[in-house]
Design a protein around this motif. Structure first.
Motif, PDB file in Angstrom:
ATOM      1  N   HIS A  93       0.776  -1.060  -0.176  1.00  0.00           N
ATOM      2  CA  HIS A  93       0.221  -0.021   0.188  1.00  0.00           C
ATOM      3  C   HIS A  93       0.912   1.227  -0.019  1.00  0.00           C
ATOM      4  O   HIS A  93       0.301   2.394  -0.054  1.00  0.00           O
ATOM      5  CB  HIS A  93      -0.853   0.194   1.235  1.00  0.00           C
ATOM      6  CG  HIS A  93      -1.847  -1.157   1.226  1.00  0.00           C
ATOM      7  ND1 HIS A  93      -1.570  -2.313   1.921  1.00  0.00           N
ATOM      8  CD2 HIS A  93      -3.009  -1.300   0.591  1.00  0.00           C
ATOM      9  CE1 HIS A  93      -2.637  -3.384   1.620  1.00  0.00           C
ATOM     10  NE2 HIS A  93      -3.419  -2.745   0.965  1.00  0.00           N
ATOM     11  N   THR A  94       2.072   1.235   0.063  1.00  0.00           N
ATOM     12  CA  THR A  94       2.906   2.157   0.035  1.00  0.00           C
ATOM     13  C   THR A  94       4.119   2.258  -1.104  1.00  0.00           C
ATOM     14  O   THR A  94       4.153   0.936  -1.660  1.00  0.00           O
ATOM     15  CB  THR A  94       3.680   2.731   1.454  1.00  0.00           C
ATOM     16  OG1 THR A  94       4.651   1.673   1.565  1.00  0.00           O
ATOM     17  CG2 THR A  94       2.605   2.822   2.236  1.00  0.00           C
ATOM     18  N   ASP A  95       4.879   3.094  -1.501  1.00  0.00           N
ATOM     19  CA  ASP A  95       5.700   3.048  -2.687  1.00  0.00           C
ATOM     20  C   ASP A  95       7.066   2.820  -2.325  1.00  0.00           C
ATOM     21  O   ASP A  95       8.060   3.074  -2.836  1.00  0.00           O
ATOM     22  CB  ASP A  95       5.626   4.430  -3.371  1.00  0.00           C
ATOM     23  CG  ASP A  95       6.164   5.594  -2.317  1.00  0.00           C
ATOM     24  OD1 ASP A  95       6.580   5.206  -1.415  1.00  0.00           O
ATOM     25  OD2 ASP A  95       6.781   6.365  -3.060  1.00  0.00           O
ATOM     26  N   TRP A  96       7.063   2.114  -1.045  1.00  0.00           N
ATOM     27  CA  TRP A  96       8.594   1.477  -0.595  1.00  0.00           C
ATOM     28  C   TRP A  96       9.328   0.826  -1.995  1.00  0.00           C
ATOM     29  O   TRP A  96      10.463   0.847  -1.858  1.00  0.00           O
ATOM     30  CB  TRP A  96       8.500   0.631   0.648  1.00  0.00           C
ATOM     31  CG  TRP A  96       7.790  -0.758   0.440  1.00  0.00           C
ATOM     32  CD1 TRP A  96       6.553  -1.077   0.611  1.00  0.00           C
ATOM     33  CD2 TRP A  96       8.618  -1.896   0.246  1.00  0.00           C
ATOM     34  NE1 TRP A  96       6.366  -2.262   0.220  1.00  0.00           N
ATOM     35  CE2 TRP A  96       7.467  -2.764   0.126  1.00  0.00           C
ATOM     36  CE3 TRP A  96      10.014  -2.266   0.194  1.00  0.00           C
ATOM     37  CZ2 TRP A  96       7.789  -4.325  -0.056  1.00  0.00           C
ATOM     38  CZ3 TRP A  96      10.200  -3.753  -0.413  1.00  0.00           C
ATOM     39  CH2 TRP A  96       9.162  -4.528  -0.197  1.00  0.00           C
ATOM     40  N   ARG A  97       8.641   0.032  -2.477  1.00  0.00           N
ATOM     41  CA  ARG A  97       9.436  -0.926  -3.824  1.00  0.00           C
ATOM     42  C   ARG A  97       9.933   0.252  -4.709  1.00  0.00           C
ATOM     43  O   ARG A  97      11.089  -0.003  -4.989  1.00  0.00           O
ATOM     44  CB  ARG A  97       8.280  -1.704  -4.296  1.00  0.00           C
ATOM     45  CG  ARG A  97       7.967  -3.130  -3.584  1.00  0.00           C
ATOM     46  CD  ARG A  97       7.172  -3.971  -4.509  1.00  0.00           C
ATOM     47  NE  ARG A  97       6.958  -5.345  -3.807  1.00  0.00           N
ATOM     48  CZ  ARG A  97       6.018  -5.225  -2.917  1.00  0.00           C
ATOM     49  NH1 ARG A  97       5.371  -4.313  -2.679  1.00  0.00           N
ATOM     50  NH2 ARG A  97       5.798  -6.577  -2.298  1.00  0.00           N
ATOM     51  N   GLU A  98       9.169   1.190  -5.036  1.00  0.00           N
ATOM     52  CA  GLU A  98       9.490   2.115  -6.107  1.00  0.00           C
ATOM     53  C   GLU A  98      10.808   3.044  -5.590  1.00  0.00           C
ATOM     54  O   GLU A  98      11.786   2.887  -6.343  1.00  0.00           O
ATOM     55  CB  GLU A  98       8.549   2.959  -6.373  1.00  0.00           C
ATOM     56  CG  GLU A  98       7.168   2.566  -7.282  1.00  0.00           C
ATOM     57  CD  GLU A  98       6.677   1.345  -6.675  1.00  0.00           C
ATOM     58  OE1 GLU A  98       6.374   1.365  -5.336  1.00  0.00           O
ATOM     59  OE2 GLU A  98       6.164   0.424  -7.275  1.00  0.00           O
ATOM     60  N   GLN A  99      10.782   3.341  -4.341  1.00  0.00           N
ATOM     61  CA  GLN A  99      11.772   3.967  -3.558  1.00  0.00           C
ATOM     62  C   GLN A  99      13.116   3.015  -3.699  1.00  0.00           C
ATOM     63  O   GLN A  99      14.058   3.789  -3.976  1.00  0.00           O
ATOM     64  CB  GLN A  99      11.506   4.267  -2.321  1.00  0.00           C
ATOM     65  CG  GLN A  99      10.304   5.612  -1.988  1.00  0.00           C
ATOM     66  CD  GLN A  99      10.328   5.862  -0.566  1.00  0.00           C
ATOM     67  OE1 GLN A  99      11.395   6.137   0.085  1.00  0.00           O
ATOM     68  NE2 GLN A  99       9.071   5.938   0.000  1.00  0.00           N
TER      69      GLN A  99
ATOM     70  N   THR B 127       1.720  -7.047  -7.585  1.00  0.00           N
ATOM     71  CA  THR B 127       1.188  -6.296  -6.335  1.00  0.00           C
ATOM     72  C   THR B 127      -0.056  -5.412  -6.481  1.00  0.00           C
ATOM     73  O   THR B 127      -0.278  -4.719  -5.516  1.00  0.00           O
ATOM     74  CB  THR B 127       2.400  -5.011  -6.192  1.00  0.00           C
ATOM     75  OG1 THR B 127       2.770  -4.660  -7.194  1.00  0.00           O
ATOM     76  CG2 THR B 127       3.960  -5.972  -5.513  1.00  0.00           C
ATOM     77  N   ASP B 128      -0.585  -5.824  -7.668  1.00  0.00           N
ATOM     78  CA  ASP B 128      -1.935  -5.372  -7.779  1.00  0.00           C
ATOM     79  C   ASP B 128      -2.977  -6.244  -6.895  1.00  0.00           C
ATOM     80  O   ASP B 128      -3.266  -7.470  -7.243  1.00  0.00           O
ATOM     81  CB  ASP B 128      -2.415  -5.403  -9.149  1.00  0.00           C
ATOM     82  CG  ASP B 128      -3.780  -4.894  -9.666  1.00  0.00           C
ATOM     83  OD1 ASP B 128      -4.663  -5.104  -8.848  1.00  0.00           O
ATOM     84  OD2 ASP B 128      -3.867  -4.387 -10.435  1.00  0.00           O
TER      85      ASP B 128
END
Lengths: 145, 145, 145, 145, 145, 145, 145, 145
Positions: free
Chosen positions: E12-18, E37-38
């Motif tokens: 639910h947060t963008d930690w992967r993208e970071q 992750t969807d």
């Protein structure tokens, strides 16, 4: 803590008995196991499943029956002793040594000095090379003592 | 999908070359590997680490250096071919076969009919027994085809 | 067929460079890997995760970060060289050797004759003992050649 | 459910006895095992197989005989305690720790605070660091209780 | 030498993208992998195999389809990062951590200080605990550098 | 990240082609592998090694040659699809499923609803049950996407 | 043939006792094992090794001591039951489930219908989902009967 | 040394009893194990966990409960006998054979000559093919004798 030692290889001399008696005399907590060492019985191990005209398949059938036993006993052993005599091909003994090496199971070779060179790969993966059953007994005494 | 085939055993005839050329002629996607097959170089493999007076330890030192290579190559191989000639003890070949058997790695034996009986345990754990390099090539063609 | 060799142990002399350059000069198909060998960086590897007052936990935190790297690289290596110098405890080098032994991964020790006795267990499970980086290069040349 | 604990490392103080007596006093269901801890006997473990002029090979021969025992006992242990004293190299202790780490076998280190830093990699893979045999006994009481 | 890092847990947060962007900015040789992750797609992963009235079996069917992917990717990863957010049960993240622990695969946890206590068993088997994606990137930089 | 999918089982319909074409149409990064699916060639796979009068041994010889291929390909696959048709015994397909189960390798079964009950043990260890090749393609799209 | 069943997870209700008593009433040949289920003792398991100011390291130290026990008992168990209650994070229970999954060790989940969805990955790798201790006892009766 | 033999496959004839009685008559040190062989009980093994409307899921639930038992017993067995009758699909028997093959566990097939061809892959990985329970008893007598 009790130990299991599998005795592999040559079946024409009494080296197995010497080791077993030697260990008994010292009261070592060792159970010894082995392939069936009666040559004729071993060759005929698979005959009950059907007679084979073809020598290759008779050997194949019997060897696989023998392997049910040997594979189990080798995998359960803590230590394997592999004996090479001065006669015969004894490829099954070298096969057992390779099998132990791949499993990481410690084995001791037992053979005369005269065949050091052809056994160099087998000895290289062994934990010890003994020349007499008495030496094997001494090593076992130390190891399980 | 490419394949790796390790060629183990006898070093006095050109069976390796026959298999490699045969596979090449058929354009099979196989990389062949092997122990160092130069007998003298193999015996001397460890000498660079220090000369040994004692024959056993010289063999030991060299065999272990050779094993760095063979252990790696066997474990990386998809298929192993183990060749037994009609001379010499060739215990290292049987050792390699046992090593493969314990790993569950498929191997093919290559030997004459005359030594079926002493090789029965080695053949029993093999996936195929071939009598000629050409047969090995045919099997490889089928398997990797 | 390319090979990967992990270089473990002492970080105060240039033995790694000697081996890498020696292999390069011979054009050997080897990729060398290693722990981070900058002592201060290694000690501080975990500091980014939070400063620790307690020396034990600072070391713990950093050592585990280092182990993410070393565990991966050792497990991917075909051969490991473990170097012991004449100073320091170097328990991490012996630890790596034990790790390799349990995995059945071939390793070569590199150390002076003066420390044979305290390294006897480590050497006993090794495939070779070398005294100079040049000897290691010679062994590698033979093995991957 | 009974437990087996292998005691590895330093042989010059009575830490093994302290742990064994401590466990006995608490009536813990633990069987303790260990390498042969008689230093001279251990160094001579392989001598029965033949005297060696060369120090390296004498050590090699003896260390491999010792390894038949230690390899078996470590692999059968549920927990290993690895003791580092303030003297000697004790590379065999670190080697045992690495061996356990690769097997995923839980081990506890036992050493003074003064050698935390050189032992950081060994401690990082341990499940506990104790400073006294009494602490080890307490941990064992909790774990097997 | 390139590395694969599997990113497990909270979606639910963008930690992967970071982490991915951070690694890219540093030009690290890392391939990142992940479960789908969807959330809705993941819940419906098995629906193509047949609609299920029973919620348990719908979840069962979809979870097994997801596991085809995750099991493969986790086993191929060199390092796993397991993220726990401050909401939801996230038992699948803890499950992945346990899976890695049993495989001996190094993993890094990523979570706030507020949930240290309930995650103590998960953290105990981890190689590092990070509180921010930036810390994870720093650790990766060090490890694969 | 590319994937390998092994297609096991029935050889009398074009289910393999449907899956391969379906995956191609979606441009999925999958390499498909399979046993030799030419029935006559498969039965004769070992004939090159010597004609056998005895039907059992002819089958034995050929099946082992086939197993050199299938064992390698199954072990290298990331996913296995096992197809059961409505005719024939197809014990080899169930054998492959059991082989995968023991290895922990994810497999998908593909069969009609009419044979759910006799396949219940095989399905119980599978990650998915599909009734059409199109469903398999959809699952693969999701999994490798 | 006797069986060992490890009971993992929630420690605030008497589900363990219900299963143990239920099995006893049926005279099942089962030895039950478990982590230390006294919450305070578990949190303090490592305190004997030294007090820690930092909460993370206190938890770390204790969790590792606990893991010496749980890792051994889970690996020795034939079956694991993993209980999830309706409170708390219980990440250690999910961790144990993942650990079992990677080992291929059969486990049964025990939880209410209300948490099916968040447990779907954990249930997908389980061999059974039970809602009451009585159901677990019934399954055990069948399995070990 | 005692042995454990798992009897897999057909449940409609008394072959299990014949083998067990035959072994008893010879006083062989063998413990025999087996799946639950009551067909109805086996089909209903999971019903206690909740009734299922859908036949696939009822079978799924029951098969997994059965697998808790069979997986454990097969993995603990030294030898497996797999029986194929002349009726029914018996895919579970072939599945067990494949499972054994992947584990390297020796198994013996027991079936009529009429089904040699469809069982060729299963027989190829077996250590012996018997046509009568009496032959199996003879083989066991030899192997464990």
């Amino acid at each position: 803590m009790s130990w299991t030692v599998y005795l592999s290889g040559e079946i024409h001399t009494d080296w197995r008995e010497q080791i077993i008696l030697g260990a008994k005399a010292l009261d070592l907590a060792i159970e010894f196991t082995s392939a069936v060492t009666d040559h004729d019985a071993s060759d005929a191990a698979g005959d009950v499943l059907g007679a084979q005209d073809n020598g290759f398949w008779r050997d194949h059938q019997s060897s696989k029956v023998n392997a049910i036993r040997t594979k189990n006993l080798i995998e359960k052993a803590d230590i394997v002793v592999v004996r090479f005599g001065d006669k015969y091909k004894q490829w099954n003994a070298a096969f057992d040594a390779g099998y132990c090496a791949a499993l990481g199971k410690p084995y001791i070779t037992l053979h005369d000095e005269s065949i050091i060179h052809p056994l160099k790969e087998v000895d290289a993966a062994a934990m010890a090379w003994a020349q007499t059953p008495q030496q094997v007994v001494e090593v076992l005494r130390y190891v399980v003592g």
